[in-house]
Design an enzyme around this catalytic site. Structure first.
Site, mmCIF file in Angstrom:
data_model
loop_
_atom_site.group_PDB
_atom_site.id
_atom_site.type_symbol
_atom_site.label_atom_id
_atom_site.label_comp_id
_atom_site.label_asym_id
_atom_site.label_seq_id
_atom_site.Cartn_x
_atom_site.Cartn_y
_atom_site.Cartn_z
ATOM 1 N N SER A 55 2.602 2.008 2.980
ATOM 2 C CA SER A 55 2.583 0.461 3.051
ATOM 3 C C SER A 55 1.359 -0.075 3.625
ATOM 4 O O SER A 55 1.028 -1.418 3.571
ATOM 5 C CB SER A 55 3.406 -0.037 4.023
ATOM 6 O OG SER A 55 3.580 0.749 5.196
ATOM 7 N N TYR A 56 0.449 0.533 4.284
ATOM 8 C CA TYR A 56 -0.921 -0.152 4.334
ATOM 9 C C TYR A 56 -1.902 -0.340 3.484
ATOM 10 O O TYR A 56 -2.272 0.473 2.707
ATOM 11 C CB TYR A 56 -1.701 0.988 5.580
ATOM 12 C CG TYR A 56 -1.052 1.589 6.848
ATOM 13 C CD1 TYR A 56 0.129 1.006 7.323
ATOM 14 C CD2 TYR A 56 -1.524 2.856 7.156
ATOM 15 C CE1 TYR A 56 0.508 1.391 8.414
ATOM 16 C CE2 TYR A 56 -0.961 3.392 8.381
ATOM 17 C CZ TYR A 56 0.312 2.762 9.056
ATOM 18 O OH TYR A 56 0.770 3.165 10.097
ATOM 19 N N SER A 57 -2.375 -1.589 3.335
ATOM 20 C CA SER A 57 -2.093 -2.751 4.175
ATOM 21 C C SER A 57 -1.741 -3.868 3.395
ATOM 22 O O SER A 57 -2.434 -4.742 3.032
ATOM 23 C CB SER A 57 -3.476 -3.288 4.942
ATOM 24 O OG SER A 57 -4.447 -2.964 4.057
ATOM 25 N N GLY A 66 -0.800 0.444 -0.044
ATOM 26 C CA GLY A 66 -1.316 1.699 -0.350
ATOM 27 C C GLY A 66 -2.828 1.890 -0.573
ATOM 28 O O GLY A 66 -3.597 2.665 -0.883
ATOM 29 N N GLU A 67 -3.538 0.860 0.027
ATOM 30 C CA GLU A 67 -5.099 0.607 0.125
ATOM 31 C C GLU A 67 -5.513 1.696 0.887
ATOM 32 O O GLU A 67 -6.467 2.219 0.475
ATOM 33 C CB GLU A 67 -5.371 -0.825 0.607
ATOM 34 C CG GLU A 67 -5.216 -1.812 -0.464
ATOM 35 C CD GLU A 67 -3.748 -2.564 -0.514
ATOM 36 O OE1 GLU A 67 -3.486 -3.054 -1.610
ATOM 37 O OE2 GLU A 67 -3.114 -1.920 0.373
#
Length: 317
Positions: A55-57, A66-67
């Site tokens: 979930s980040y960010s 997914g970043e």
């Protein structure tokens, strides 16, 4: 610096550096080149334990989640060091893969593997427990991932003592994959979030704790002082609120004295206290810049005396 010996992560065969590098800032407050520089410096110091989540960010405008995994995957590919790094990621909070149903866990794991550019996740956490899903379904899905070779070991992040114990009992009864690590919120100004029943289950069952918010969103770095202005996305999140409590002020005073006697930054002492606590294998802390790393990496070399540890324990009670 000379890296300290790696620590065994619970009952798993994973061995990790005593500081887990938080990946929450990658793709958020640190762009890819800054993230690469931090990851390079961490690995050069002997670090091998990188923590992220699918979930980040997603909370950042323009991001979808997914970043952080993508940045880490790009770094692993660029450096060719996948086998040297223990990658921990999490499932349940990605906007496209919410929850802990068996179907979602497996789909989210495949998406994480793709972003990370790897065929296996070393440590896969349930990010936030979803009590509407039976532990049998969650453990069953995680076990399938382990058997398929997609995941080496499993852990739980935000979970109650009762659900953790129930999960472990089910794993033991059915001979399925078993949680080896627990990621609770835990630091000098937030002790009841772990100590007590949850810590007792971890100790009894041989789980390693990998605490997040290890520096209380920056408060335990010592940068929040009366009258000081801190330029940080987290300042607004209330890290400075601890200055208004007697405990916060006592903890800061004890940290200042001990840091001065060892000639190390305040953050190093706060992390060393955490690393010395029962069940804790490696606190998590993140760095936006290379300049922020030495204070974190120092935890590998600083051993507090019994008196120093007791003073901090008493100040934070």
């Amino acid at each position: 610096m000379t890296a300290s010996p790696l620590r065994k992560l619970g009952s798993s065969d994973l061995e990790v550096f005593p500081l887990s590098l938080g990946g929450n800032v990658f793709g958020w407050t640190a762009d890819e080149s800054q993230s690469f520089a931090v990851l390079d410096a961490y690995a050069a110091a002997g670090g091998n334990f990188v923590d992220t989540a699918d979930s980040y960010s997603h909370w950042v405008d323009g991001n979808s989640g997914g970043e952080s995994e993508t940045v880490i995957g790009n770094w692993l590919a660029a450096r060719g060091n996948r086998d040297d790094i223990v990658i921990a990621t999490k499932v349940s909070q990605h906007p496209d893969f919410p929850g802990l149903t068996a179907t979602n866990i497996k789909a989210a794991a495949d998406a994480s593997l793709q972003r990370l550019g790897t065929d296996h996740i070393d440590l896969y956490y349930t990010h936030f427990d979803k009590t509407e899903v039976p532990v049998e379904e969650i453990i069953g899905a995680l076990d399938e991932l382990v058997k398929a070779g997609k995941v080496r070991a499993i852990g739980a992040s935000n979970i109650s003592a009762a659900r953790l114990a129930e999960s472990l009992a089910f794993s033991d009864r059915e001979g399925l994959a078993r949680y080896v690590a627990l990621q609770p919120q835990y630091n000098l100004v937030s002790r009841d979030t772990y100590e007590g029943e949850l810590q007792a289950v971890a100790a009894r069952e041989g789980l390693a704790a990998v605490p997040y918010y290890a520096l209380a969103s920056g408060f335990l770095t010592g940068k929040y002082r009366p009258g000081a202005t801190v330029d940080s996305p987290r300042a607004a999140a209330g890290a400075g609120k601890h200055l208004d409590t007697e405990r916060g002020r006592k903890v800061l005073a004890a940290l200042d004295d001990i840091a001065e006697s060892h000639r190390v930054p305040v953050a190093t002492v706060a992390l060393a206290w955490l690393a010395s606590r029962p069940t804790v294998a490696a606190p998590i802390a993140s760095a936006r810049t290379v300049a922020q790393l030495p204070a974190l990496l120092g935890v590998a070399d600083l051993v507090l005396t019994e008196e120093e540890a007791a003073r901090l324990t008493e100040a934070s009670a």
